[in-house]
Design an enzyme around this catalytic site. Structure first.
Site, PDB file in Angstrom:
ATOM      1  CE1 TYR A 159      -3.338   2.806   0.303  1.00 34.56           C
ATOM      2  CE2 TYR A 159      -2.753   3.016   2.631  1.00 34.56           C
ATOM      3  CZ  TYR A 159      -3.454   3.467   1.514  1.00 34.56           C
ATOM      4  OH  TYR A 159      -4.246   4.578   1.625  1.00 34.56           O
ATOM      5  CB  ALA A 160       3.271   2.650   2.429  1.00 31.75           C
TER       6      ALA A 160
END
Length: 257
Positions: A159-160
């Site tokens: 995600y990041a």
């Protein structure tokens, strides 16, 4: 000098049928935007999209909706073409779409990795590219990222990681588009009190996030509220035009860089 007010401006918002995207559409229409095109992903959200259009029109602007799976080849380019046909060339383009996965690296499949980068990285890049092609001079371009870009934490690698690329896309685009007066920025909210957040988190993680920000005690949910973010977006895509190439974390003191 260019006019940076919202009055009469044409806006394109991805993910505009629900949650933050919907609130931003309502907020910009209430502050003078003239035409707003909202994109939504799932055909099942058609009624929610029409509700948003009705709210836009209640505020005195023209509203339009376009359904598309932006991960399909050519879909982002087609979205800009459709938006231009419906409402004219956009002055403001805002990409709020994203996909979240909380999972250890060793348990993450290739399919999950590809899906995350398709939405968070490839679509974001294509959106920035098409905005550069279609935005009017002196336009504004904004992408939603995540405050996890400032975090030291496990489990959010895809995600990041997939959002981290957008930070450099933003810097590069701000340099490349600046000669036309276009400002390009990214905004990274903290964990928001929306279904997007709760679907990935166990109860104990939710409890932690609700006390993690310096200002958590002053939030109704302990989390970032979409109402906290909308005014920042409005500022960045109007009077805040002189700021460009930046990734701004807006999270009540959840993370920082």
């Amino acid at each position: 000098m260019a006019n940076h007010s919202l009055h009469g401006k044409t806006v394109l918002i991805t993910g505009g049928a629900k949650n933050l995207g919907r609130l931003v559409a309502r907020d910009l229409s209430a502050h003078g935007a003239g035409r707003i095109v909202i994109h939504y992903h799932n055909p099942a959200d058609a009624e929610a999209a029409q509700d948003t259009v009705r709210e836009i029109e209640h505020n005195g602007a023209q509203g339009f909706s376009v359904q598309a799976d932006l991960t399909r080849p050519g879909a982002v380019a087609s979205l800009f073409t459709q938006a231009k046909t419906l409402a004219g060339a956009p002055d403001i383009a805002i990409n709020t779409v994203g996909k979240v996965l909380k999972k250890p690296i060793l348990e993450t499949t290739d399919e999950e990795y590809e899906a995350m980068f398709a939405v968070n990285t490839r679509v974001a890049f294509q959106f920035i590219r098409e905005a550069g092609r279609h935005l009017n001079d002196n336009g504004k371009l904004l992408t939603l990222v995540t405050s996890l870009l400032g975090a030291y934490t496990p489990f959010y690698a895809t995600y990041a990681g997939s959002k981290a690329s957008v930070e450099h896309f933003t810097r590069a685009a701000s340099k490349e588009f600046g000669a036309r007066g276009i400002s390009v920025n990214a905004i990274g909210p903290g964990p928001m009190d929306t279904p997007f957040f709760y679907g990935q988190e166990a109860p104990e993680a939710v409890a932690y996030h609700k006390i993690a920000a310096a200002l958590s005690a002053f939030s109704p949910s302990g989390l970032t509220e979409i109402e906290d973010i909308a005014p920042y977006i409005r500022f960045i895509v109007s009077e805040g035009w002189w700021m460009t190439g930046q990734t701004i974390l807006v999270n009540g003191g959840y993370t920082t860089k």
